[in-house]
Design an enzyme around this catalytic site. Structure first.
Site, PDB file in Angstrom:
ATOM      1  N   GLY A 127      -2.519   4.204 -11.767  1.00  0.00           N
ATOM      2  CA  GLY A 127      -2.608   3.075 -10.897  1.00  0.00           C
ATOM      3  C   GLY A 127      -4.197   3.030 -10.911  1.00  0.00           C
ATOM      4  O   GLY A 127      -4.512   1.770 -10.864  1.00  0.00           O
ATOM      5  N   HIS A 128      -4.923   4.015 -10.560  1.00  0.00           N
ATOM      6  CA  HIS A 128      -6.502   3.513 -10.531  1.00  0.00           C
ATOM      7  C   HIS A 128      -6.807   3.182 -11.783  1.00  0.00           C
ATOM      8  O   HIS A 128      -7.926   2.303 -11.658  1.00  0.00           O
ATOM      9  CB  HIS A 128      -6.985   5.026 -10.350  1.00  0.00           C
ATOM     10  CG  HIS A 128      -6.761   5.603  -8.901  1.00  0.00           C
ATOM     11  ND1 HIS A 128      -5.964   6.844  -8.691  1.00  0.00           N
ATOM     12  CD2 HIS A 128      -7.060   5.282  -7.389  1.00  0.00           C
ATOM     13  CE1 HIS A 128      -5.618   7.134  -7.365  1.00  0.00           C
ATOM     14  NE2 HIS A 128      -6.395   6.343  -6.648  1.00  0.00           N
ATOM     15  N   ASP A 177      -0.965   0.133  -1.375  1.00  0.00           N
ATOM     16  CA  ASP A 177      -1.469   0.162  -0.136  1.00  0.00           C
ATOM     17  C   ASP A 177      -1.519  -1.107   0.487  1.00  0.00           C
ATOM     18  O   ASP A 177      -2.504  -1.743   0.698  1.00  0.00           O
ATOM     19  CB  ASP A 177      -2.718   0.988   0.085  1.00  0.00           C
ATOM     20  CG  ASP A 177      -2.648   2.543  -0.253  1.00  0.00           C
ATOM     21  OD1 ASP A 177      -1.898   3.225   0.566  1.00  0.00           O
ATOM     22  OD2 ASP A 177      -2.989   2.709  -1.323  1.00  0.00           O
TER      23      ASP A 177
HETATM   24  O1  PAF Z   1      -6.934   3.627  -0.966  1.00  0.00           O
HETATM   25  C1  PAF Z   1      -7.735   4.413  -0.973  1.00  0.00           C
HETATM   26  O2  PAF Z   1      -7.794   5.298  -2.091  1.00  0.00           O
HETATM   27  C2  PAF Z   1      -8.448   4.595   0.125  1.00  0.00           C
HETATM   28  O3  PAF Z   1      -7.786   4.183   1.355  1.00  0.00           O
HETATM   29  C3  PAF Z   1      -9.817   3.681  -0.055  1.00  0.00           C
HETATM   30  C4  PAF Z   1      -9.651   2.314  -0.008  1.00  0.00           C
HETATM   31  C5  PAF Z   1     -10.645   4.198  -1.441  1.00  0.00           C
HETATM   32  C6  PAF Z   1     -11.070   4.070   1.253  1.00  0.00           C
HETATM   33  O4  PAF Z   1     -11.006   5.412   1.484  1.00  0.00           O
END
Ligand code: PAF
Length: 282
Positions: free
Chosen positions: A40-41, A154
């Site tokens: 996902g990242h 999210d």
């Molecule tokens: O979604 C995340 O991994 C975290 O909430 C973020 C946006 C990096 C903020 O710490």
């Protein structure tokens, strides 16, 4: 493991790298992360790479978005592994500040976004969005990228960040990217690593129950009925408890009576000590 990806750990070093890119007119993208990276990242990095000449990933496990009883200490950390994955996905720079660099002694500012932060996650994790908004506003102002990329996994966080960026006139485009799922539909999450084999099997039921709920809502069933029935199905599937399953206005996340405006179904449920969240367009 040694990393091929250059790393900077403070704001002056980050800004020096970005200034050098800016001098030659390059477009810069930022992918904020807390590490423990998965596909996902990497898809966020790949999307950023398609739209930007240079992509920075930040890696910071933000203590301000965890309550004292939550999993900050056991949150998975593997900077070397994350760095190698980012390099493989075409990322150009890792920004990995430590806690003292992000929150130096005397740090006293909190960014609170009202309304969109209040329902759903806001009810169950009241500390969460203040911590997210504070760290994300810092990351955006530290790097001042052209665009920043966040997962729709999210979803409420994405709406909070969009609202905050507009409200504070932060000159960064906020881009939401589709959730990446496992073969059985489970939304990818760093916290899936906590699941036992049995829990992992049950976890896959969540997205199917959400799909069924979407069908029922589109078929004209009353939204409150659809939500109640879906909550019963989640419990029957073997989840320990359900924090919420709700169909809401897709932008404000307020309750809705019908589907006359874009809507989103969002859920949070527990399997053992692991809390899973998911959401989909209705
Ligand atoms: O979604 C995340 O991994 C975290 O909430 C973020 C946006 C990096 C903020 O710490």
């Amino acid at each position: 493991m040694s990393s091929a990806l250059p790393v900077v750990r403070d704001v002056p070093a980050l800004r020096a790298e970005i200034a050098a890119w800016r001098k030659t007119g390059l477009r810069v993208g930022l992918v904020p992360t807390m590490g423990a990276l998965h596909e996902g990242h990497l898809s966020l990095v790949q999307t950023a790479k398609e739209k930007c000449d240079r992509v920075i990933a930040s890696l910071f496990v933000n203590p301000r978005q965890f309550a004292p009883h939550e999993d900050f200490d056991r949150y998975p950390r593997d900077e070397a592994g994350d760095s190698a994955m980012l390099a493989g996905a075409g990322c150009d720079l890792l920004y990995a500040p430590d806690r003292a660099a992000m929150y130096p002694a005397g740090f006293s500012t909190n960014v609170i976004v009202s309304d969109v932060s209040t329902p759903l996650e806001g009810e169950f994790r009241p500390h969460f969005f203040g911590g997210v908004a504070t760290v994300v506003s810092k990351l955006l102002l530290q790097a001042l990228p052209d665009a920043a990329y966040f997962g729709e996994k999210d979803y409420q966080q994405l709406q909070v960040i969009k609202r905050m960026t507009r409200d504070l006139d932060i000159p960064v485009e906020i881009v939401g990217c589709a959730t990446v799922r496992e073969h059985d539909g489970l939304a990818m999450s760093s916290r899936n690593a906590y699941l036992s084999a049995d829990e992992r099997r049950v976890a896959a039921r969540l997205n199917h129950i959400m799909h069924d709920a979407i069908k029922a809502a589109r078929g004209g069933e009353a939204i409150t009925e659809v939500e109640a029935e879906a909550a019963r199905h989640i419990a029957a599937a073997g989840f320990a408890s359900v924090d919420y399953i709700a169909i809401r206005d897709a932008e404000t996340l307020q309750p809705i009576a019908d589907l006359s405006r874009p809507a989103r179904i969002l859920a949070a449920a527990w399997l053992g000590k692991t809390r899973l969240i998911d959401n989909m367009a209705v």
